[in-house]
Motif scaffolding. Sequence first.
Motif, short mmCIF file in Angstrom:
data_model
loop_
_atom_site.label_atom_id
_atom_site.label_comp_id
_atom_site.label_asym_id
_atom_site.label_seq_id
_atom_site.Cartn_x
_atom_site.Cartn_y
_atom_site.Cartn_z
N PRO A 22 10.29 -4.51 -5.15
CA PRO A 22 10.74 -2.99 -5.77
C PRO A 22 10.05 -1.84 -4.97
CG PRO A 22 9.73 -3.97 -7.44
CD PRO A 22 9.62 -5.21 -6.31
N VAL A 23 10.80 -0.79 -4.77
CA VAL A 23 9.96 0.41 -4.57
C VAL A 23 9.50 1.03 -5.75
CG1 VAL A 23 10.27 2.77 -3.61
CG2 VAL A 23 11.90 0.84 -2.60
N GLU A 24 8.17 1.18 -5.47
CA GLU A 24 7.51 1.69 -6.86
C GLU A 24 6.87 3.01 -6.55
OE1 GLU A 24 4.54 -1.08 -8.20
OE2 GLU A 24 6.15 -2.52 -8.99
N GLU A 25 6.61 3.34 -5.16
CA GLU A 25 6.38 4.77 -5.03
C GLU A 25 6.97 5.24 -3.58
OE1 GLU A 25 2.02 4.39 -4.06
OE2 GLU A 25 1.70 3.85 -5.95
N LEU A 26 6.74 6.51 -3.61
CA LEU A 26 7.31 7.14 -2.09
C LEU A 26 6.38 8.41 -1.90
CD1 LEU A 26 11.17 7.68 -3.41
CD2 LEU A 26 10.34 6.19 -1.75
N TRP A 27 6.06 8.27 -0.44
CA TRP A 27 4.93 9.15 -0.02
C TRP A 27 5.83 10.14 0.87
CZ3 TRP A 27 -0.14 9.25 -0.86
CH2 TRP A 27 -0.68 8.15 -1.75
N PRO A 33 10.84 11.78 2.39
CA PRO A 33 10.20 10.40 2.39
C PRO A 33 10.01 9.69 3.29
CG PRO A 33 12.63 10.53 1.46
CD PRO A 33 12.02 11.82 1.81
N LEU A 34 8.82 9.24 3.90
CA LEU A 34 8.66 8.53 5.06
C LEU A 34 7.88 7.24 4.91
CD1 LEU A 34 7.44 11.13 7.67
CD2 LEU A 34 9.85 10.08 7.33
N TRP A 35 7.59 6.97 3.52
CA TRP A 35 7.00 5.67 3.21
C TRP A 35 7.31 5.31 1.97
CZ3 TRP A 35 3.55 3.07 6.57
CH2 TRP A 35 3.23 3.81 7.84
N ALA A 36 7.46 3.90 1.59
CA ALA A 36 7.67 3.58 0.38
C ALA A 36 6.45 2.45 -0.12
CB ALA A 36 9.00 2.57 0.39
N GLY A 37 6.16 2.67 -1.29
CA GLY A 37 4.97 1.78 -1.77
C GLY A 37 5.77 0.50 -2.30
N VAL A 38 5.28 -0.50 -2.35
CA VAL A 38 6.11 -1.87 -2.36
C VAL A 38 4.69 -2.59 -3.06
CG1 VAL A 38 7.16 -3.99 -1.96
CG2 VAL A 38 7.79 -2.00 -0.86
N ARG A 39 5.05 -3.25 -4.21
CA ARG A 39 3.99 -4.11 -5.15
C ARG A 39 4.16 -5.52 -4.21
NH1 ARG A 39 -0.10 -2.49 -7.50
NH2 ARG A 39 -0.75 -3.74 -9.15
N THR A 40 3.05 -5.71 -3.57
CA THR A 40 2.69 -7.06 -3.00
C THR A 40 1.38 -7.72 -3.37
OG1 THR A 40 2.06 -6.33 -1.10
CG2 THR A 40 4.38 -6.90 -0.77
N ASP A 41 1.36 -8.87 -4.09
CA ASP A 41 -0.09 -9.48 -4.34
C ASP A 41 -0.90 -8.68 -5.16
OD1 ASP A 41 0.81 -11.66 -2.66
OD2 ASP A 41 -0.14 -10.93 -0.98
N ASN A 42 -0.28 -8.25 -6.19
CA ASN A 42 -1.15 -7.14 -7.05
C ASN A 42 -1.57 -6.08 -6.74
OD1 ASN A 42 -0.68 -8.67 -9.25
ND2 ASN A 42 -2.02 -10.24 -8.69
N ALA A 43 -1.19 -5.54 -5.48
CA ALA A 43 -1.62 -4.33 -4.63
C ALA A 43 -0.40 -3.72 -4.17
CB ALA A 43 -2.62 -4.71 -3.61
N THR A 44 -0.53 -2.41 -3.85
CA THR A 44 0.41 -1.46 -3.13
C THR A 44 0.45 -1.70 -1.78
OG1 THR A 44 0.55 -0.12 -5.22
CG2 THR A 44 1.50 0.88 -3.22
N THR A 45 1.47 -1.96 -1.33
CA THR A 45 1.53 -1.97 0.13
C THR A 45 2.71 -0.81 0.81
OG1 THR A 45 1.37 -4.20 0.48
CG2 THR A 45 2.13 -2.94 2.40
N LEU A 46 2.17 -0.11 1.44
CA LEU A 46 3.11 1.28 2.32
C LEU A 46 4.10 0.62 3.40
CD1 LEU A 46 1.21 4.42 1.94
CD2 LEU A 46 2.62 3.47 0.24
N VAL A 47 5.14 0.90 3.32
CA VAL A 47 6.10 0.43 4.37
C VAL A 47 6.67 1.71 4.94
CG1 VAL A 47 7.92 -0.94 4.85
CG2 VAL A 47 6.51 -1.68 3.08
N PRO A 48 6.83 1.93 6.45
CA PRO A 48 7.73 3.13 6.89
C PRO A 48 9.12 3.00 6.64
CG PRO A 48 6.64 1.61 8.71
CD PRO A 48 6.19 1.03 7.43
N ILE A 49 9.59 4.10 6.12
CA ILE A 49 10.98 3.82 6.01
C ILE A 49 11.91 5.00 6.72
CG2 ILE A 49 10.86 3.09 3.48
CD1 ILE A 49 11.27 5.99 2.62
#
Length: 105
Positions: A22-27, A33-49
């Motif tokens: 799930p998308v938890e953050e937006l940057w 909005p150019l990046w979405a923060g996704v929860r993976t392995d108990n950490a946040t990973t940013l993904v370009p959108i």
Amino acid sequence: MDRTDLLYDCDLLDRHGERVGPVEELWLDGGRPLWAGVRTDNATTLVPIRGAQVRDRRLVVPVDKSEIEEAPRIGAELSEVEHVELHDHYGLTVPRQRLVRHERR
């Protein structure tokens, strides 16, 4: 409601339709909005959108899940080093302007 807020809680899918989380953050960069923060392995990973498509509460991004899983993890704040590492990882040009975390309304 801000249109950006509609991206929260969307399921983020990779280019092949594989669920990442799930998308938890937006940057934002320049208010977009150019990046979405996704929860993976108990950490946040940013993904370009940039170039992503929203379909039925799903945000489909133009990258592979493996690329997302291998991306650098970030802390609560995005450091200058993390900013550069993220852009390098995804093969993107580092913008002059720093990314700003969007505050969910």
